[in-house]
Design a protein around this motif. Sequence first.
Motif, PDB file in Angstrom:
ATOM      1  N   TYR A 132     -11.896 -33.626 -30.173  1.00 53.02           N
ATOM      2  CA  TYR A 132     -12.414 -32.195 -30.147  1.00 53.02           C
ATOM      3  C   TYR A 132     -13.393 -31.724 -30.856  1.00 53.02           C
ATOM      4  O   TYR A 132     -13.909 -30.534 -30.821  1.00 53.02           O
ATOM      5  N   THR A 133     -13.919 -32.420 -32.001  1.00 53.60           N
ATOM      6  CA  THR A 133     -14.994 -32.057 -32.780  1.00 53.60           C
ATOM      7  C   THR A 133     -16.226 -31.828 -31.943  1.00 53.60           C
ATOM      8  O   THR A 133     -17.182 -31.334 -32.262  1.00 53.60           O
ATOM      9  N   SER A 134     -16.363 -32.667 -30.945  1.00 53.72           N
ATOM     10  CA  SER A 134     -17.460 -32.696 -30.064  1.00 53.72           C
ATOM     11  C   SER A 134     -17.625 -31.793 -28.986  1.00 53.72           C
ATOM     12  O   SER A 134     -18.448 -31.539 -28.252  1.00 53.72           O
ATOM     13  N   TRP A 135     -16.317 -30.823 -29.133  1.00 54.18           N
ATOM     14  CA  TRP A 135     -16.509 -29.687 -28.192  1.00 54.18           C
ATOM     15  C   TRP A 135     -17.095 -28.415 -28.495  1.00 54.18           C
ATOM     16  O   TRP A 135     -17.112 -27.368 -28.386  1.00 54.18           O
ATOM     17  N   GLY A 136     -17.766 -28.433 -29.897  1.00 50.82           N
ATOM     18  CA  GLY A 136     -18.666 -27.406 -30.619  1.00 50.82           C
ATOM     19  C   GLY A 136     -17.812 -26.754 -31.408  1.00 50.82           C
ATOM     20  O   GLY A 136     -16.686 -26.949 -31.816  1.00 50.82           O
ATOM     21  N   PHE A 137     -18.574 -25.889 -32.234  1.00 49.61           N
ATOM     22  CA  PHE A 137     -18.116 -25.328 -33.373  1.00 49.61           C
ATOM     23  C   PHE A 137     -16.867 -24.234 -33.140  1.00 49.61           C
ATOM     24  O   PHE A 137     -16.060 -24.130 -34.029  1.00 49.61           O
ATOM     25  N   VAL A 150     -14.482 -24.370 -30.505  1.00 47.95           N
ATOM     26  CA  VAL A 150     -13.387 -24.729 -30.441  1.00 47.95           C
ATOM     27  C   VAL A 150     -13.013 -25.525 -31.622  1.00 47.95           C
ATOM     28  O   VAL A 150     -11.703 -25.421 -32.051  1.00 47.95           O
ATOM     29  N   THR A 151     -13.783 -26.090 -32.473  1.00 44.75           N
ATOM     30  CA  THR A 151     -13.409 -26.802 -33.815  1.00 44.75           C
ATOM     31  C   THR A 151     -12.534 -25.541 -34.573  1.00 44.75           C
ATOM     32  O   THR A 151     -11.751 -25.750 -35.258  1.00 44.75           O
ATOM     33  N   ALA A 152     -13.337 -24.433 -34.656  1.00 46.61           N
ATOM     34  CA  ALA A 152     -12.630 -23.268 -35.583  1.00 46.61           C
ATOM     35  C   ALA A 152     -11.123 -23.069 -34.938  1.00 46.61           C
ATOM     36  O   ALA A 152     -10.526 -22.974 -35.806  1.00 46.61           O
ATOM     37  N   LEU A 153     -11.105 -22.977 -33.590  1.00 45.75           N
ATOM     38  CA  LEU A 153      -9.722 -22.795 -33.104  1.00 45.75           C
ATOM     39  C   LEU A 153      -8.741 -23.810 -33.497  1.00 45.75           C
ATOM     40  O   LEU A 153      -7.478 -23.707 -33.768  1.00 45.75           O
ATOM     41  N   ILE A 154      -9.312 -25.075 -33.393  1.00 47.05           N
ATOM     42  CA  ILE A 154      -8.188 -26.176 -33.764  1.00 47.05           C
ATOM     43  C   ILE A 154      -8.017 -26.042 -35.206  1.00 47.05           C
ATOM     44  O   ILE A 154      -6.782 -26.106 -35.626  1.00 47.05           O
ATOM     45  N   PHE A 155      -8.826 -25.494 -36.137  1.00 44.56           N
ATOM     46  CA  PHE A 155      -8.645 -25.395 -37.519  1.00 44.56           C
ATOM     47  C   PHE A 155      -7.308 -24.347 -37.650  1.00 44.56           C
ATOM     48  O   PHE A 155      -6.725 -24.342 -38.508  1.00 44.56           O
ATOM     49  N   ILE A 156      -7.626 -23.068 -36.963  1.00 46.03           N
ATOM     50  CA  ILE A 156      -6.679 -22.458 -36.966  1.00 46.03           C
ATOM     51  C   ILE A 156      -5.222 -22.612 -36.715  1.00 46.03           C
ATOM     52  O   ILE A 156      -4.283 -22.483 -37.268  1.00 46.03           O
ATOM     53  N   MET A 157      -5.257 -23.183 -35.353  1.00 47.04           N
ATOM     54  CA  MET A 157      -3.771 -23.944 -34.978  1.00 47.04           C
ATOM     55  C   MET A 157      -3.072 -24.836 -36.260  1.00 47.04           C
ATOM     56  O   MET A 157      -2.037 -25.106 -35.906  1.00 47.04           O
ATOM     57  N   MET A 158      -3.897 -25.342 -36.751  1.00 48.27           N
ATOM     58  CA  MET A 158      -3.408 -26.208 -38.024  1.00 48.27           C
ATOM     59  C   MET A 158      -2.482 -25.437 -38.969  1.00 48.27           C
ATOM     60  O   MET A 158      -1.822 -26.015 -39.546  1.00 48.27           O
ATOM     61  N   ILE A 170      -9.819 -22.794 -24.665  1.00 46.28           N
ATOM     62  CA  ILE A 170     -10.686 -24.056 -24.838  1.00 46.28           C
ATOM     63  C   ILE A 170     -10.916 -24.526 -23.620  1.00 46.28           C
ATOM     64  O   ILE A 170     -11.884 -25.103 -23.510  1.00 46.28           O
ATOM     65  N   VAL A 171      -9.992 -24.355 -22.370  1.00 48.66           N
ATOM     66  CA  VAL A 171     -10.436 -25.071 -21.099  1.00 48.66           C
ATOM     67  C   VAL A 171     -11.486 -24.332 -20.600  1.00 48.66           C
ATOM     68  O   VAL A 171     -12.451 -25.316 -20.029  1.00 48.66           O
ATOM     69  N   ILE A 172     -11.741 -23.107 -20.815  1.00 51.93           N
ATOM     70  CA  ILE A 172     -12.975 -22.445 -20.402  1.00 51.93           C
ATOM     71  C   ILE A 172     -14.165 -23.105 -21.065  1.00 51.93           C
ATOM     72  O   ILE A 172     -15.158 -23.311 -20.647  1.00 51.93           O
ATOM     73  N   SER A 173     -14.097 -22.819 -22.343  1.00 53.75           N
ATOM     74  CA  SER A 173     -15.165 -23.624 -23.379  1.00 53.75           C
ATOM     75  C   SER A 173     -15.616 -24.966 -22.998  1.00 53.75           C
ATOM     76  O   SER A 173     -16.672 -25.476 -22.866  1.00 53.75           O
ATOM     77  N   VAL A 174     -14.528 -25.787 -22.851  1.00 52.73           N
ATOM     78  CA  VAL A 174     -14.817 -27.157 -22.536  1.00 52.73           C
ATOM     79  C   VAL A 174     -15.440 -27.427 -21.021  1.00 52.73           C
ATOM     80  O   VAL A 174     -16.359 -28.184 -20.990  1.00 52.73           O
ATOM     81  N   PHE A 175     -14.685 -26.764 -20.150  1.00 54.37           N
ATOM     82  CA  PHE A 175     -15.418 -26.971 -18.813  1.00 54.37           C
ATOM     83  C   PHE A 175     -16.823 -26.510 -18.670  1.00 54.37           C
ATOM     84  O   PHE A 175     -17.682 -27.105 -17.845  1.00 54.37           O
ATOM     85  N   PHE A 176     -17.208 -25.533 -19.186  1.00 56.01           N
ATOM     86  CA  PHE A 176     -18.395 -24.706 -19.213  1.00 56.01           C
ATOM     87  C   PHE A 176     -19.619 -25.433 -20.163  1.00 56.01           C
ATOM     88  O   PHE A 176     -20.856 -25.342 -19.964  1.00 56.01           O
ATOM     89  N   ASN A 177     -19.129 -26.449 -21.124  1.00 59.17           N
ATOM     90  CA  ASN A 177     -20.015 -26.969 -22.076  1.00 59.17           C
ATOM     91  C   ASN A 177     -19.983 -28.284 -21.999  1.00 59.17           C
ATOM     92  O   ASN A 177     -20.704 -29.078 -22.762  1.00 59.17           O
ATOM     93  N   THR A 178     -19.174 -28.893 -21.172  1.00 59.14           N
ATOM     94  CA  THR A 178     -19.472 -30.536 -21.128  1.00 59.14           C
ATOM     95  C   THR A 178     -19.360 -30.737 -19.768  1.00 59.14           C
ATOM     96  O   THR A 178     -19.597 -29.839 -18.686  1.00 59.14           O
TER      97      THR A 178
END
Length: 484
Positions: free
Chosen positions: A324-329, A331-339, A287-295
């Motif tokens: 976290y829902t603004s970090w892209g689909f 990351v949102t999918a990963l958050i959902f899995i973590m639930m 998620i760090v990699i995704s957030v860093f390069f997409n925000t």
Amino acid sequence: MKFNFRIIINILGLLLMLSSIFMFFCLVFSIFLGGKDWWALLISALITFGAGLAVWLKTKNSTNKELRKRDGYLIVTSGWLVMSLFGTLPYILSGSIPSFTDAFFETISGFTTTGASILNDIEAVPSGILLWRSLTQWIGGMGIIVLTVAILPILGIGGMQLFVAEAPGIAPDKLKPRIKETAQRLWYIYLGLTVAELILLLLGGMPFFDALNHSLTTMATGGFSTKNSSAAEFTPYVQYVIIVFMFLAGTNFTLTYFGLKGNLKRVWRNEEFRKYIYIIGIFTLIIVISVFFNTDNGLEKSFRDSLFQVVAIITTTGYVSADYTSWGFFVTALIFIMMFIGASAGSTAGGVKIVRHIVLFKNSFLELKRQMHPSAVIPVRLNRKAINQEITYNVLAFIMIYMSVFATGVVVMSWIGVDFETAIGSVATSLGNIGPGLGSVGPVDNFSHLPGIGKWFLSFLMLMGRLELFTVMMLFTPYFWRRY
């Protein structure tokens, strides 16, 4: 076999009197801070104590004080419901939450440490009510019954039945031979970590009232905040402190006990603990990699927000430091899995728990080997020891029922009229006792707009999730009530 209803009702009376003590504690804070909600807390405490005292006196002379396993399950479920019903009084009488449906939702969300809220302006709520809101999570974090077993000697009889029915995880590890001593040590650790976090937050310049409330709800892995923007309101130092204590709250308290005793080798040898660290590390890195390069966030903020949200979701604490829902689909999918992961068994966290996933995956891979060697006896091993096959069956049944309840819950919420994304988000977060979900119940929204019937249904899911399904589901089976 009959239920011992007299002693069951007697214990419920004790629980209500215990609850009233915490209300009186909030009353003192309200008066000290000059709040206008003191009278609501006073009346609530008197009503709760009076009701508890009345039923306790009526049933205290019971000659049969034996508690069987069925009695324990019934006490735990009814205890949480009764505490939640009376816990609505401060909200309703103060006018903070005038609707009984909303007040019950907020209360059971507190006691089950879910953290889902219907409050649109948390900062407008009086201080005494906010403290009661946080205390419901702190009480529920370690468990109402475990607290009672720890401090009320009268429950020495049947204490194990109550402890097993409520304590999270596959099976509670006993630190001492006597269940009362185990419960006491768990609460000493719980209280000690709460005080330690309070001190560190104060050292970071956090106001005392905010520090107290966040210490209570962090160690409970509850996530109720005193601010509308949750943890995003505070400094990086405060957020890092909260991360550390969310992690500790999601760790098996038995391991914490051995860690405090200096037996760190035993802690690291625990397979679930190692997987707990690995899972947090892997999800954070991705998620760090995704957030860093997409925000537009810098590296430190990307790391801090990512780590904070991963730990908050894995431990089912539910604090929010960013949307976290603004970090892209992705990351949102990963958050959902973590639930659906959860933290460690024997912690205050909700969810499926990592140890169950370990057993599930090991058994699945071993099943392939068994297909090649059908005559071989190949047990599932945990911490290098073969585990009883009954535990494996229990895990398989739990996960199957968990996913079935989730799927059914999504259908029910969709039938009520909730959109699909909100339906899966609200059911996943309620069943996992997490807090924020997806859709219109995401990290920057709340549950106030949901239909009343939807709130009652999600309240039921919160209770099921907190008591790990079986305790509640047993009450709906005919053989549970059958006399024999």
